[in-house]
Write an enzyme that holds these catalytic residues in place. Structure first.
Site, short mmCIF file in Angstrom:
data_model
loop_
_atom_site.label_atom_id
_atom_site.label_comp_id
_atom_site.label_asym_id
_atom_site.label_seq_id
_atom_site.Cartn_x
_atom_site.Cartn_y
_atom_site.Cartn_z
N ASP A 259 27.23 46.09 44.18
CA ASP A 259 27.81 46.82 43.06
C ASP A 259 27.61 48.33 43.25
O ASP A 259 26.59 48.78 43.78
CB ASP A 259 27.14 46.35 41.76
N GLU B 181 31.87 47.06 46.31
CA GLU B 181 32.50 47.41 45.04
C GLU B 181 32.75 48.92 45.06
O GLU B 181 31.83 49.72 44.90
CB GLU B 181 31.59 47.01 43.88
N ASP C 298 33.57 43.42 34.17
CA ASP C 298 33.59 44.64 33.36
C ASP C 298 34.92 44.87 32.66
O ASP C 298 35.03 45.80 31.85
CB ASP C 298 33.28 45.86 34.24
#
Length: 258
Positions: free
Chosen positions: A84, A131, A184
């Protein structure tokens, strides 16, 4: 199995307690600066995550041994690991620890390719998803290209007028992973009912579908584009509305419950 690893750790996590030298902490082991991201069209005040930032000079001196160990353990659990906030390795947003919002933060240089090369030397070249969403500079794009890791494409972003990047499916390349939306994002059905009329009309023109068929059309676009992998959240397969959203960034209390 695709696992997910956050770039940062919790301020009350075991690693901060056991290895304070790895982080930007004061004499009482409290963070001197915290992680987050700057204000943008999605968050007027930005996002203040509260995680302690890394002392990258110490990591560099140890050839990133802690990160290598962290990744090795993840590969015991998962076949592929998504890292991430991958752009944070090139440069990261530093917010004064006393701030309650991301306003007043600034960008700091990260370890960049030095980190990438250390990971590749220790772990090999594959089985990582980067990401790479958010504010991407030419330097971030160059780091990702040199890593060889696939980045991410978000189908909802292609038609969201608040998104400055280009996520239209015809621009994708094979070395990428496409999602209708991630944890998200609101569900795609939720996006259809909450996005501006202009954005929904644009998506329907591009995908050649009626508004009520937009979720199915986005799923089909993901599965038919050139990206090597497509990920469709279960809530989108079920065409569920916004109540099935997994996470709303920069909020606490009601996330990760669906």
């Amino acid at each position: 199995i695709v696992g997910d690893i956050p770039i940062y750790v919790s301020p009350d996590g075991a690693d901060v307690w056991a290895h304070p030298e790895l982080f930007q902490l004061d004499a009482h082991n409290a963070p001197t600066a915290i992680a987050g991201c700057p204000p943008d069209a999605f968050a007027e005040d930005g996002q203040a995550w509260g995680n302690p930032l890394y002392n990258w000079n110490f990591h560099r001196a140890t050839d990133y041994a802690w990160w290598v160990s962290r990744m090795w353990y993840s590969f015991k659990l998962y076949d592929v690991v998504r890292i991430d906030h991958f752009r944070g390795f090139e440069s990261y947003y530093s917010i004064p620890a006393e701030n309650t919002t991301a306003a007043g933060g600034h960008w700091e240089k990260g370890p960049d390719r030095d980190f990438i090369h250390a990971m590749q030397q220790a772990l090999g070249g594959g089985n990582i998803i980067a990401e790479d969403l958010g504010y991407l500079t030419p330097e971030v794009k160059a780091m990702l290209a040199e890593s060889g890791y696939p980045g991410m494409k978000i189908m909802q972003f292609a038609f969201d007028s608040r998104e400055s990047g280009n996520y239209l499916p015809h621009t994708y390349h094979r070395n990428s992973v496409v999602y209708t939306g991630t944890h998200d994002n609101v569900t795609t059905e939720g996006w259809r009912t909450n996005a501006s009329a202009e954005d929904v009309a644009y998506a329907c023109r591009y995908l050649r579908c009626a508004p009520e068929d937009l979720t199915e059309a986005m799923i089909c676009a993901c599965l038919s584009c050139v990206s090597d992998m497509a990920v469709i959240p279960l809530a989108d397969w079920l065409h569920l509305d916004a109540e099935a959203r997994i996470n709303t960034p920069s909020t606490q209390g009601s996330n990760w419950q669906w």
